[in-house]
Design an enzyme around this catalytic site. Structure first.
Site, PDB file in Angstrom:
ATOM      1  N   ASP A 105     -16.870 -22.409 -23.896  1.00 49.13           N
ATOM      2  CA  ASP A 105     -17.071 -21.791 -25.209  1.00 49.13           C
ATOM      3  C   ASP A 105     -18.291 -22.420 -25.873  1.00 49.13           C
ATOM      4  OD1 ASP A 105     -15.482 -19.992 -27.251  1.00 49.13           O
ATOM      5  OD2 ASP A 105     -16.261 -21.697 -28.386  1.00 49.13           O
TER       6      ASP A 105
ATOM      7  N   ASN B  61     -25.195 -17.691 -35.128  1.00 49.99           N
ATOM      8  CA  ASN B  61     -25.544 -16.317 -35.481  1.00 49.99           C
ATOM      9  C   ASN B  61     -25.899 -16.189 -36.952  1.00 49.99           C
ATOM     10  OD1 ASN B  61     -25.628 -14.669 -33.245  1.00 49.99           O
ATOM     11  ND2 ASN B  61     -23.480 -14.103 -33.310  1.00 49.99           N
TER      12      ASN B  61
ATOM     13  N   ASP C 158     -27.946 -13.245 -29.260  1.00 48.99           N
ATOM     14  CA  ASP C 158     -27.895 -12.563 -27.965  1.00 48.99           C
ATOM     15  C   ASP C 158     -28.745 -13.297 -26.925  1.00 48.99           C
ATOM     16  OD1 ASP C 158     -26.270 -10.671 -29.072  1.00 48.99           O
ATOM     17  OD2 ASP C 158     -27.806  -9.100 -29.202  1.00 48.99           O
TER      18      ASP C 158
ATOM     19  N   GLU D  14     -18.411 -15.370 -27.187  1.00 48.80           N
ATOM     20  CA  GLU D  14     -19.224 -16.500 -26.731  1.00 48.80           C
ATOM     21  C   GLU D  14     -18.498 -17.345 -25.692  1.00 48.80           C
ATOM     22  OE1 GLU D  14     -17.130 -17.957 -30.536  1.00 48.80           O
ATOM     23  OE2 GLU D  14     -17.893 -16.088 -29.684  1.00 48.80           O
TER      24      GLU D  14
END
Length: 314
Positions: free
Chosen positions: A182, A190, A199, A226
């Site tokens: 993770d 983000n 991305d 993620e």
């Protein structure tokens, strides 16, 4: 739109054909007919055919019907019952001319039925046709099983491979390991840098993980959001922990800035590792749950680290 390729064009990856016949002369005839275009493998009985198919994963099988011991029908039935080999097209090549035999061959999953003595022109044409169909199907399947953002396997592919690898390891009483990874504080990343940067971060992380799980039969997949996963068949706990630490270091070495993280100033990951000696009475879900527990422990202990099961039994 460009047409789909009919077969691999790289000479180093020529299509593989497995020829199964109890008469060596028949095998040599087919080998001489196709040796310039395809890689030919041979088996003299049904048992050898199963072993060869699992070992080399041919692109097509030319299968004799009448053989001592296991006949062609039984070979076909067993191959179609195995998730690893069920997609390999099988062409029956037999001296049996009964319609009932031909019908049974199709019912069991054969794609064609050719009667001996074989017309070489017809055999060449049908082999090429069925290889073309297989490669087109493989290409479409591959597209459907790849995560569009990162280029690694998607969740559907992960589920399929984990199930197949689990069954294989259970048969051979081998260990199987699973990594759950993770990206630490990805929501903050983000929010701070924007979704386009997010991305790009996921794409780079995915490739770093894939390069850390180097064997051809290891699978790297995007599990969701993620979170990523690595399926490592025939891998004990020490080997899996080694892969996990390699991935941990590779991702940190990407040096992707993460000013919003309270773990490090670059992007890091938390990794949970689970290993079990696969058994038929267990399920892959138990392995997933243990890897998730270890991932949770890695987060609780401060993130940017590896946590693994203390027991090889998972």
């Amino acid at each position: 739109m460009d047409p789909l390729p009919t077969e691999p064009t790289d000479a180093a990856t020529r299509p593989k054909i497995l020829v199964v016949d109890d008469q060596t002369a028949n095998i040599l005839l087919v080998r001489d007919l196709f040796k310039d275009d395809y890689e030919i493998f041979m088996a003299l009985n049904g048992e050898q055919a199963i072993e060869q198919c699992q070992a080399v994963m041919p692109d097509l099988i030319l299968l004799d019907l009448v053989m001592p011991g296991m006949d062609g029908f039984e070979v076909c039935r067993l191959l179609k019952a195995d998730v690893r080999t069920r997609a390999v097209p099988i062409i029956f090549v037999s001296a049996q001319r009964e319609e009932a035999d031909e019908a049974r061959g199709f019912e069991l999953g054969g794609v064609d039925y050719i009667v001996k003595p074989v017309n070489h022109t017809i055999l060449r044409a049908r082999v090429r046709t069925h290889l073309a169909l297989k490669f087109q199907t493989d290409l479409l399947s591959a597209i459907a099983l790849v995560d569009g953002l990162t280029g690694v396997a998607n969740r559907r592919r992960f589920d399929e491979v984990l199930q197949a690898d689990w069954l294989q390891c259970a048969r051979l009483q081998q260990p199987i390991s699973l990594l759950m990874l993770d990206v630490d504080h990805f929501k903050r990343f983000n929010d701070h840098y924007g979704h386009q940067a997010g991305d790009d971060c996921l794409r780079r992380v995915a490739q770093a993980i894939r390069q850390s799980a180097r064997r051809p039969h290891d699978l790297t997949a995007r599990y969701g959001g993620e979170e990523f996963a690595c399926v490592l068949p025939d891998t004990d706990s020490a080997g899996a922990v080694g892969v996990a630490h390699a991935a941990l270091a590779a991702i940190r070495e990407l040096a992707i800035p993460h000013a919003a993280s309270d773990v490090a100033d670059v992007v890091t990951t938390s990794i949970g590792v689970a290993t079990v000696v696969a058994r038929h009475e267990l399920t892959p879900q138990a392995l997933i749950e243990e890897a998730d527990r270890q991932l949770y422990q890695a987060k609780r202990q401060g993130r940017a680290r590896v946590c693994a099961s203390s027991s090889a039994e998972g």
